[in-house]
Design a protein around this motif. Structure first.
Motif: not given
Length: 489
Positions: A235, A238-239, A241-242
């Motif tokens: 994860p 993705e974190t 990227r956010q």
């Protein structure tokens, strides 16, 4: 149009004839069909009735309730620097000039005409024999005076219509300023929301990193597997990227604020994180909706345009009746002689007397103009009536939203606490080997979602408060105030 000189008919005969002809002018029973709605008869609804009496009308600087000095500066700079404010002020100045020009039709006018020409007379003995083979001057100078006797108030109503339109544009300028202030506040609220979401996502990244470190320690201690490490690592990208996407949103919103200021993107570099806090209770003034007409600039503008359209009907009706002008002229005129010989006393001539113009047959043009003016009045009235309904709807919507958001915030905070407790339990169980990583990941995802809901509800409350203040008129001046003040501001 028939023009009758009073030099040929007596004044009483001409007036009697004119009124007789005017009486034959057929207005075809054309009249407006719409009626201005009384705001007092509109049902404000339960939400407005329950909130009425708990607060007064918005203050002029209503955004100061957020307690953010940077926001106060941004709103002030936007009002001073945004080109739309300059355009609105220019339109008011233009309307004022047009009103002055229209008012000139009510006043006497004077015009000086001078013509000076050198003439070479014809050799023909039957034409200009006295000046044959001579060059002479043919000069005239006339000071003309005219005054329109506005018996039917056509000129006066035209002036009043122009002044009403000037008032409407002044109210439009106030509406544009209120809209700009609301846009700055709402954009600033979005900036605060992005920072809050960034905090939550960065906190999640730290928790995910802790779980990854724990997975490595369990693997080194022989209690975990490589699969757990892979699951804990998955994860993190993705974190991150956010987080990058939130940084992008922050930069874009800063650019939007700079554009609202009427400046370039460089003006956004100095905008820091908002510190908005709103402790103001939700409430509405007790005089709502009776005083709403004078508080909302867009409704004030619509009201002025109804008045202007009514004056337009009066102007169209006056066109059916005689138009009387008083004319006079004085000045020298002479042919022959020297350049300035025409200025001598014997060459002085005068003309004076009234003149009248009267519509006899115009093919329905006047009826068409009256019908168009009446229909235009109906359009403005119905636009005004629709604005009243929409204004009350907007106020009621924001009251309902604010009351609901307050209740939702309490419930969302309870959900965050429960989700945090679930994360702690899942993390301890994973640390002791009592559960797998998927339970931890699920608990963290639920916690992040609840945190985001809290941030979004807070932003919705801040934005709804701004929308309510603008729906109430935002502390703007009353619609009857002098338009010159708006242009000066």
């Amino acid at each position: 149009m028939t023009r009758i000189a009073f030099s040929k008919l007596s004044a009483l005969t001409v007036i009697a004839f004119s009124l007789t002809m005017a009486g034959c002018a057929d207005q075809g029973g054309i009249r407006p069909q719409a009626q201005v709605r009384d705001v007092a008869v509109l049902d404000a609804g339960q939400a407005i009735r329950q909130a009425a009496g708990e607060a007064g009308w918005p203050q002029r600087a209503w955004w100061e309730a957020y307690g953010d000095a940077q926001l106060n500066q941004l709103v002030t700079r936007a009002v001073a620097g945004n080109p739309s404010m300059a355009v609105a002020a220019a339109r008011v100045r233009q309307a004022r000039s047009m009103a002055q020009s229209t008012h000139a039709g009510e006043l006497p006018s004077a015009q000086l005409d001078v013509s000076m020409g050198r003439k070479d007379w014809s050799d023909n003995v039957y034409y200009g024999a006295a000046f044959r083979d001579k060059l002479t001057w043919n000069n005239t100078a006339t000071l003309g005076l005219s005054y329109n006797v506005d018996l039917w108030d056509r000129n006066r109503n035209a002036t009043l219509r122009a002044e009403d339109e000037m008032h409407a544009l002044a109210a439009d300028a106030r509406a544009a300023q209120l809209d700009l202030e609301g846009n700055v506040v709402r954009t600033y609220v979005q900036l605060a929301l992005q920072y809050g979401l960034l905090d939550n996502t960065e906190a999640l990244l730290k928790e995910e990193q802790k779980i990854l470190d724990l997975a490595h320690r369990r693997f080194k201690g022989g209690l975990g597997t490589q699969l757990e490490i892979t699951q804990a690592e998955s994860p993190l990208p993705e974190t991150r990227r956010q987080i990058e996407a939130l940084h992008e949103n922050i930069a874009l919103i800063r650019n939007q604020l700079a554009a609202l200021l009427g400046a370039g993107p460089g003006a956004a570099d100095g905008i820091t994180r908002p510190t908005m806090q709103l402790q103001t209770a939700i409430g509405l003034p007790s005089a709502l909706p009776a005083d709403l007409v004078g508080r909302r600039p867009d409704i004030s503008a619509a009201r002025w345009r109804v008045e202007a359209a009514a004056k337009g009907i009066s102007v169209a009706k006056a066109a059916f009746y005689p138009n009387i002008n008083l004319l006079a002229g004085i000045g020298p005129a002479a042919a022959g002689g020297g350049l300035f010989s025409f200025l001598s006393g014997p060459n002085l001539q005068t003309t004076y007397g009234p003149a009248i113009s009267l519509p006899v047959f115009e093919g329905g043009r006047l009826r068409g103009q009256l019908g168009a003016a009446s229909a235009g009045y109906d359009i403005e009235v119905e636009h005004y009536n629709a604005l009243l309904s929409q204004a009350l709807k907007g106020i009621s919507d924001q009251v309902v939203t604010l009351q609901s958001v307050v209740r939702q915030q309490v419930q969302a905070q309870e959900s965050v606490q429960a989700a945090q407790k679930n994360v702690d339990i899942a993390t301890r169980a994973y640390q002791r080997g009592l559960t797998d990583y998927l339970n931890v990941l699920q608990a963290q995802t639920q916690w992040l979602r609840q945190q985001q809901i809290v941030q979004q509800l807070q932003a919705q409350r801040l934005a709804s408060y701004a929308a309510l203040q603008t729906a109430l008129g935002g502390g703007m001046q009353d619609g009857s105030s002098a338009p010159a003040e708006v242009a000066a501001q």
